[in-house]
Structures are given as structure tokens and as C-alpha cells.
Design an enzyme around this catalytic site. Structure first.
Site, PDB file in Angstrom:
ATOM      1  N   SER A  64       0.849  -1.191   0.000  1.00 48.76           N
ATOM      2  CA  SER A  64       0.000   0.000   0.000  1.00 48.76           C
ATOM      3  C   SER A  64       0.881   1.235   0.000  1.00 48.76           C
ATOM      4  CB  SER A  64      -0.864   0.067   1.267  1.00 48.76           C
ATOM      5  OG  SER A  64      -1.626  -1.073   1.406  1.00 48.76           O
ATOM      6  N   ALA A  80       3.136  -0.283   3.943  1.00 49.54           N
ATOM      7  CA  ALA A  80       2.775   0.907   4.718  1.00 49.54           C
ATOM      8  C   ALA A  80       2.569   0.444   6.148  1.00 49.54           C
ATOM      9  CB  ALA A  80       1.484   1.508   4.182  1.00 49.54           C
ATOM     10  N   MET A 129       0.000  -5.218   8.416  1.00 51.78           N
ATOM     11  CA  MET A 129      -0.785  -6.426   8.144  1.00 51.78           C
ATOM     12  C   MET A 129      -0.200  -7.261   6.999  1.00 51.78           C
ATOM     13  SD  MET A 129      -4.501  -4.553   8.131  1.00 51.78           S
ATOM     14  CE  MET A 129      -4.823  -3.176   9.240  1.00 51.78           C
ATOM     15  N   GLU A 150      -7.686 -11.142   3.531  1.00 49.85           N
ATOM     16  CA  GLU A 150      -8.643 -11.357   2.447  1.00 49.85           C
ATOM     17  C   GLU A 150      -9.365 -12.698   2.577  1.00 49.85           C
ATOM     18  OE1 GLU A 150      -6.800 -10.403  -1.403  1.00 49.85           O
ATOM     19  OE2 GLU A 150      -5.617  -8.898  -0.356  1.00 49.85           O
ATOM     20  N   ASN A 184       1.312   6.496   9.473  1.00 47.48           N
ATOM     21  CA  ASN A 184       0.636   7.086  10.622  1.00 47.48           C
ATOM     22  C   ASN A 184       1.430   6.863  11.902  1.00 47.48           C
ATOM     23  OD1 ASN A 184      -0.574   4.497   9.549  1.00 47.48           O
ATOM     24  ND2 ASN A 184      -1.238   4.392  11.664  1.00 47.48           N
ATOM     25  N   HIS A 233      -7.766   3.739   5.062  1.00 45.71           N
ATOM     26  CA  HIS A 233      -6.877   3.257   4.002  1.00 45.71           C
ATOM     27  C   HIS A 233      -6.543   4.376   3.013  1.00 45.71           C
ATOM     28  CE1 HIS A 233      -4.921   0.260   1.568  1.00 45.71           C
ATOM     29  NE2 HIS A 233      -5.709   0.471   0.538  1.00 45.71           N
TER      30      HIS A 233
END
Ligand code: HPA
Length: 267
Positions: free
Chosen positions: A33, A118, A206, A91, A230, A242
Site C-alpha cells: 500500500s 505501509a 498487516m 482477504e 501514521n 486506508h
């Protein structure tokens, strides 16, 4: 199609070589990401295909995870394979699709795997938004492993020290830290963030850890990079989403692209 995930990766590697017309790759990069926009700087595109053209890949589920594979020629003349997005454990498709890209890349010749993500920063005292941190080690709290059976893989140096030194030749001020991985898709509670800090974590996210394990099992060297999107993770009282993570990626794309291009040329 085979049920054996290793044989499936061998099939995917053969299909990949044929589809992109490249016989062997030197390095594979997984763009997490926020990292996808940085991919354009890594080299000249030879070919790009949707992951779903190859056996064993799941279609992308998350916005910002493009689900494409790009073959590029780097500035030093080596061949790089870039995964524009990845499959995550959250997922719900199990562990195998999460590590299939790494296994395929190794079977297509890649001896080095660069994993980007990320992450929430667990050290807001020192970390800044948009900072890249070298992953020195990880704590796998996903409850999963890509390896089944009595295959005991040594994880003393999951993230190859030589590759971290090489990144610091490009960017001497880059810090390193321990990446804590949860299954997600929920962001962490403030209590979980405090726990991660007590456990010695510096970043939280994650992804990455299962791919790193699969890469080590396959004998590849691993470089891990977290983009801190963050700082403070769940501690600062600001809700996370997101879209913000992707926005930090867009804002830092040219810096991260330059970094990756230089690092890849030194491999
Ligand atoms: N937690 C988990 N994953 C993340 C975060 C976070 O704070 N930021 C970006 N990905």
C-alpha cells in the site's frame, strides 16, 4: 492445476517467463500500500500483465493494490520483477495466495526479494509521516505460517544484514526497526499498540512477515522497507483509514522510487 503450492509456483514461474519474454529475474519487489506509485522509477518496463494471467494468483481485493506484475530492466542492466500489489491474509483466502508471488519470483530466478509496506509507527517520538524505515526483524502475530510440516527454517537473519547496509550506503540516515504483523483487517486498538511497543516493535502492519518467511524458506535474501504512514498508530486518537495510507504513498512516491532505483542498481 496442481494442489501443491510449490509446484503451482513452478508452473506460474514458467507461465510468467513466457508471458513477459524474460528468461530469468535477478530481484523481485513487492509494492505494498502506498508504494505502487514509486514503481515507475525502478526501471524500463519490458512487459506488464495482470496477476490473474498466471496460475495461483488471486484477483486484487483492495483499492491501491493493482494486482499486476511488471517486468523491468534496471539502470544496471538487471531484470526486476515488480508486483504492483499483494494478497493479504485478511482477504480470507488462506496463506498460500499471500506467498505465491514470492515463491513464483524465486522460481523465476530472483535471489533477492524486496518487500515494502505501509505501516503504523510505534515510536511517534522519533518517526515522521512519510519516513521509510528498514525492517531489521519481525514479530509475527498473524497466527499463520506459510510452512507446514516439520520444515524448520532458521529466521535469525530474516532481513539480510548486507542488504540493510547497502540501503544505508544510499540513505545513511535511515533508521531500522522491528515490524509487528497482525492479520487485520482491523487497525490495532490502543491497547494492542501499547502491547506492540512493550514487545519491542517499532512499526505495525498487516503484511510482509509471511512473504519474508517464504522467501527465506526458498533461499532468497530479503530486504524489508516500511513507509510510516501514521506515526502513533492507534495511540494518537485520530481514526485511521486506508485512503490516508494511499495518500502518503502518493506524496512520497518520487522519493521512494529514487531510493528503490538506487538500491536495486547496487544489488
Ligand atoms: N496498522 C496496521 N496497518 C497499517 C497501519 C497501522 O497503523 N498503517 C498502515 N498500515
Amino acid at each position: 492445476m496442481t494442489n501443491d503450492p510449490y509446484a503451482l509456483a513452478t508452473d506460474a514461474a514458467a507461465a510468467l517467463r513466457k508471458a513477459v519474454g524474460v528468461g530469468s529475474f535477478d530481484v523481485a519487489l513487492v509494492m505494498g500500500s502506498g508504494w505502487v506509485p514509486a514503481a515507475d522509477a525502478i526501471g524500463e518496463t519490458i512487459a506488464e500483465i495482470p496477476v490473474t494471467d498466471l496460475p495461483g494468483f488471486a484477483p486484487p481485493a483492495v483499492e491501491g493494490h493493482a494486482g499486476r506484475i511488471r517486468a523491468v530492466r534496471t539502470g544496471s542492466g538487471t531484470n526486476a520483477l515488480i508486483f504492483l500489489g499483494r494478497t493479504h491474509l485478511y482477504e480470507g483466502r488462506g496463506v498460500e495466495p499471500v506467498v505465491h508471488g514470492v515463491r513464483t519470483a524465486i522460481r523465476a530466478g530472483a535471489g533477492t526479494v524486496v518487500l515494502t509496506n505501509a505501516a503504523g509507527g510505534l515510536r511517534p517520538e522519533t518517526q515522521r509521516v512519510g519516513e521509510a524505515v528498514l525492517i531489521s526483524d519481525h514479530i509475527n502475530l498473524t497466527g499463520a505460517s506459510p510452512i507446514t510440516g516439520a520444515t524448520f527454517v532458521d529466521l535469525t537473519d530474516v532481513y539480510t544484514p548486507r542488504l540493510r547496509d547497502l540501503v544505508r550506503e544510499v540513505e545513511p540516515s535511515m533508521t531500522e526497526g522491528v515490524y509487528v504483523a497482525f492479520r487485520g483487517p482491523t487497525y490495532e486498538t490502543p491497547a494492542e499498540v501499547r502491547m506492540c511497543r512493550i514487545l519491542g516493535g517499532d512499526m505495525v502492519g498487516m503484511s510482509t512477515v509471511l512473504e519474508a518467511i517464504a522467501a527465506r524458506e526458498g533461499g532468497a535474501d530479503v530486504l524489508g522497507l516500511s513507509l510510516v504512514t501514521n506515526p502513533g498508530a492507534g495511540l494518537v486518537g485520530e481514526p485511521l483509514n486506508h485512503e490516508e495510507v494511499l495518500a502518503v504513498g502518493r506524496a512520497t512516491a518520487s522519493r521512494m522510487g529514487d531510493l528503490l532505483a538506487q538500491v536495486v542498481c547496487k544489488l
